[in-house]
Design an enzyme around this catalytic site. Structure first.
Site, PDB file in Angstrom:
ATOM      1  CD  GLU A 190      20.542   8.193  -4.280  1.00 15.82           C
ATOM      2  OE1 GLU A 190      19.949   7.381  -3.552  1.00 15.82           O
ATOM      3  OE2 GLU A 190      20.687   9.392  -3.969  1.00 15.82           O
TER       4      GLU A 190
ATOM      5  NE  ARG B 119      14.804  -0.226  -0.600  1.00 18.89           N
ATOM      6  CZ  ARG B 119      15.453   0.945  -0.623  1.00 18.89           C
ATOM      7  NH1 ARG B 119      16.665   1.040  -0.079  1.00 18.89           N
ATOM      8  NH2 ARG B 119      14.896   2.024  -1.149  1.00 18.89           N
TER       9      ARG B 119
ATOM     10  CG  ASN C  90      19.678  13.576   0.010  1.00 19.54           C
ATOM     11  OD1 ASN C  90      19.178  14.533   0.593  1.00 19.54           O
ATOM     12  ND2 ASN C  90      19.137  13.009  -1.066  1.00 19.54           N
TER      13      ASN C  90
HETATM   14  C1  UD1 Z   1      16.285   8.721  -1.409  1.00 24.24           C
HETATM   15  C2  UD1 Z   1      17.395   9.610  -1.997  1.00 24.24           C
HETATM   16  C3  UD1 Z   1      18.654   9.417  -1.171  1.00 24.24           C
HETATM   17  C4  UD1 Z   1      18.368   9.752   0.276  1.00 24.24           C
HETATM   18  C5  UD1 Z   1      17.160   8.957   0.816  1.00 24.24           C
HETATM   19  C6  UD1 Z   1      16.750   9.502   2.181  1.00 24.24           C
HETATM   20  C7  UD1 Z   1      17.033   9.787  -4.401  1.00 24.24           C
HETATM   21  C8  UD1 Z   1      17.470   9.348  -5.756  1.00 24.24           C
HETATM   22  N1  UD1 Z   1      17.645   9.254  -3.372  1.00 24.24           N
HETATM   23  O1  UD1 Z   1      16.723   7.361  -1.525  1.00 24.24           O
HETATM   24  O2  UD1 Z   1      19.688  10.260  -1.669  1.00 24.24           O
HETATM   25  O3  UD1 Z   1      19.517   9.473   1.066  1.00 24.24           O
HETATM   26  O4  UD1 Z   1      16.033   9.088  -0.062  1.00 24.24           O
HETATM   27  O5  UD1 Z   1      15.719   8.744   2.760  1.00 24.24           O
HETATM   28  O6  UD1 Z   1      16.153  10.635  -4.288  1.00 24.24           O
HETATM   29  N2  UD1 Z   1       9.307   7.826  -4.676  1.00 24.24           N
HETATM   30  C9  UD1 Z   1       8.405   8.294  -5.588  1.00 24.24           C
HETATM   31  N3  UD1 Z   1       8.548   7.934  -6.903  1.00 24.24           N
HETATM   32  C10 UD1 Z   1       9.552   7.127  -7.326  1.00 24.24           C
HETATM   33  C11 UD1 Z   1      10.492   6.662  -6.373  1.00 24.24           C
HETATM   34  C12 UD1 Z   1      10.342   7.027  -5.054  1.00 24.24           C
HETATM   35  O7  UD1 Z   1       7.471   9.019  -5.230  1.00 24.24           O
HETATM   36  O8  UD1 Z   1       9.596   6.837  -8.507  1.00 24.24           O
HETATM   37  C13 UD1 Z   1       9.122   8.171  -3.256  1.00 24.24           C
HETATM   38  C14 UD1 Z   1       9.038   6.958  -2.359  1.00 24.24           C
HETATM   39  O9  UD1 Z   1       7.689   6.533  -2.197  1.00 24.24           O
HETATM   40  C15 UD1 Z   1       9.628   7.456  -1.053  1.00 24.24           C
HETATM   41  C16 UD1 Z   1      10.584   8.543  -1.499  1.00 24.24           C
HETATM   42  O10 UD1 Z   1      10.228   8.897  -2.822  1.00 24.24           O
HETATM   43  O11 UD1 Z   1       8.635   8.006  -0.206  1.00 24.24           O
HETATM   44  C17 UD1 Z   1      12.037   8.089  -1.482  1.00 24.24           C
HETATM   45  O12 UD1 Z   1      12.154   6.937  -2.304  1.00 24.24           O
HETATM   46  P1  UD1 Z   1      13.057   5.719  -1.900  1.00 24.24           P
HETATM   47  O13 UD1 Z   1      12.961   4.682  -2.963  1.00 24.24           O
HETATM   48  O14 UD1 Z   1      12.806   5.314  -0.516  1.00 24.24           O
HETATM   49  O15 UD1 Z   1      14.495   6.418  -2.039  1.00 24.24           O
HETATM   50  P2  UD1 Z   1      15.775   6.061  -1.211  1.00 24.24           P
HETATM   51  O16 UD1 Z   1      16.450   4.889  -1.825  1.00 24.24           O
HETATM   52  O17 UD1 Z   1      15.463   5.992   0.227  1.00 24.24           O
HETATM   53 MG    MG Z   2      13.703   5.787   1.304  1.00 26.19          MG
END
Ligand code: UD1
Ligand code: MG
Length: 474
Positions: A161, A18, A176
């Site tokens: 989610e 994004r 969350n």
């Molecule tokens: C996530 C949470 C959501 C919460 C939000 C808060 C989940 C499924 N959802 O969503 O409930 O409200 O954060 O900000 O956890 N990342 C990894 N590996 C992956 C995917 C993501 O390390 O495969 C890391 C990303 O780099 C990031 C963090 O995890 O730093 C969160 O990932 P992101 O894709 O931003 O999740 P959100 O959609 O924000």
């Molecule tokens: Mg996020």
């Protein structure tokens, strides 16, 4: 709890699609540090024996940053299975056999989270013996975040989610925050038991909380009171909002420490900057990198400064300064361009439309107007005349020139480097200095002046100039 029983996982492996950027999301900067830097600074302040950044997307860039700035952390590499749950699973594999205790999980895209909030969560988590403790927040606009589902008694039941939520669930404003404390054993078995979400093929960390609840352990959901602490950055609009709020907090902090900031809306201060008491920052001031300003100095309006150390009682107006040192009582500007390697001595002056680079200008020496000083050493209490150029580049190589102390150079000089001008020497106006000048000498390179008598009257008759000259001669 001994620190050997605490691990902190920082999630940073996501694609960050994004952001629409060639730079990995967590490497985008706010207040002078990548978001990952903010998250790791907090994570490493908790005194844990293992801090584990999880990386995958653009892993070389992230690994280089982490190794350079947080070398004591233990990097985990996420495999091809996506999702926050899988990311944490990969992190747990880094921990040694027999590890037990608490695992804190934070995200590289939640940069304002502070140490106190995590410590408060740890206290509640450990004293209650919960399997998981997570942080929630109530947002006016919860779009994009996972929603907290509570049962009729108000206890935590699950996280849905945004993309998976029903219309009714989308109405929920408690979200969350993405910050958790887990019991290691409970987390490990929960992650082993949960599957992938078929629609997106991801393993969600949020499902681990529900799984822990199913296994009979308590899950606490604590609501944070300061929503900014948990603001997540997923796009550049949120990046700007979080960055503006952090800047507001940094300015407020400095004002409470004795710095006058005339207009915090147009003053930007990196988190790495230090300011003395009674510093005044005027509108349009940007202070970046490892910079410091000493007590009593006034900087601005319109100054950008990076990696520069400024002493006490200095005045800087409308200038761009990088990689330099400005000593006590000196003055700079308006309209000065101070490039790396400049050192302006105590009480010295770099004035209007002056550019400097790799220039050591001694105490009390002045370069007041319209000059370029590149690759030069100037002694103390010397004055460089207006419109002087240090011609440091011969088209192939750069050369260094030396000007002594108590030197007076005339206006519109060129110093063809490398040359040395001795202490107490003078140069005449318009001199092109190609040879060294000994102490106390006067250097002149101009041809004697010739005046052609009445040239204007003879060659420009009837002009205003000719008439004025004729009148003056009456
Ligand atoms: C996530 C949470 C959501 C919460 C939000 C808060 C989940 C499924 N959802 O969503 O409930 O409200 O954060 O900000 O956890 N990342 C990894 N590996 C992956 C995917 C993501 O390390 O495969 C890391 C990303 O780099 C990031 C963090 O995890 O730093 C969160 O990932 P992101 O894709 O931003 O999740 P959100 O959609 O924000
Ligand atoms: Mg996020």
């Amino acid at each position: 709890m001994t620190e050997a029983h605490l691990a902190v996982v920082v999630l940073a492996a996501g694609n960050g699609t994004r952001m629409k950027s060639a730079t990995p999301k967590v490497m985008h900067e706010i207040a002078g540090l990548p978001m990952l830097g903010h998250a790791l600074a907090t994570a490493t302040s908790l005194g844990a024996s293992y801090v584990i950044p999880v990386i995958r997307h653009e892993k070389d860039k992230l690994e280089a940053y982490v190794n350079a700035f947080y070398p004591t952390t233990h990097i985990a590499h996420q495999d091809e299975t996506p999702g926050t749950g899988r990311a944490v699973e990969c992190a747990l594999n880094v921990l040694p056999e027999g590890f037990s205790g608490a695992v804190v999980v934070t995200s590289g895209d939640v940069p304002l989270l502070d140490v106190q909030t995590i410590e408060a969560m740890l206290d509640v988590h450990l004293s209650s013996g919960a399997g998981a403790t997570l942080l929630t927040a109530v947002f006016d606009d919860p779009a994009g975040y996972g929603r907290i589902i509570r049962d009729d008694a108000g206890a935590f039941s699950s996280i849905v989610e945004h993309r998976d939520a029903t219309d009714d669930e989308l109405e929920i404003t408690e979200v969350n925050a993405g910050v958790y404390v887990f019991d290691f054993d409970a987390l490990k078995s929960a992650l082993a038991n949960i599957g992938l979400h078929s629609a997106v093929g991801e393993k969600y960390l949020t499902d681990a909380a529900t799984e822990i609840l199913k296994s009979g352990k308590a899950v606490q959901a604590l609501q944070v009171s300061d929503n900014w602490l948990v603001a997540g950055v997923n796009d550049r609009v949120q990046l700007q909002q979080v960055s503006a709020e952090l800047n507001r907090r940094i300015c407020e902090g400095w004002m409470l420490s004795g710095v006058t900031i005339a207009d915090p809306q147009t003053t930007f201060i990196d988190i790495t900057v230090t300011l003395g008491e009674d510093v005044t920052l005027l509108p349009g001031t940007h202070l970046k990198g490892i910079s410091s300003i000493g007590r009593g100095s006034t900087v601005g309006p319109e100054v950008s400064m990076e990696d520069t150390q400024v002493g006490e009682d200095v005045t800087i107006i409308k200038a761009h300064i990088a990689g330099s040192v400005i000593e006590a009582g000196a003055s700079v500007g308006p309209y000065s361009y101070i490039r790396p390697g400049t050192n302006l001595g105590a009480g010295g002056k770099i004035g209007t439309f002056v550019e400097t680079k790799n220039a050591r200008i001694g105490a009390g020496s002045k370069v007041p107007h319209l000059s370029y000083v590149g690759d030069a050493t100037i002694g103390e209490h010397s004055n460089i005349g207006a419109g002087t150029i240090f011609a440091n580049y011969d088209g192939v190589e750069k050369h260094h020139s030396i000007v002594g102390s108590h030197v007076r150079t005339g206006a519109h000089n060129v110093f063809v480097s490398p040359i040395t001008i001795g202490d107490g020497a003078y140069t005449a106006g318009g001199t092109v200095v190609r040879k060294d000048v000994d102490p106390g000498d006067l250097a002149m390179s101009v041809a004697p002046q010739r005046n052609l008598a009445d040239w204007v009257l003879a060659n420009r008759s009837n002009t205003a100039a000719a008439k004025a000259a004729a009148k003056a001669k009456e």
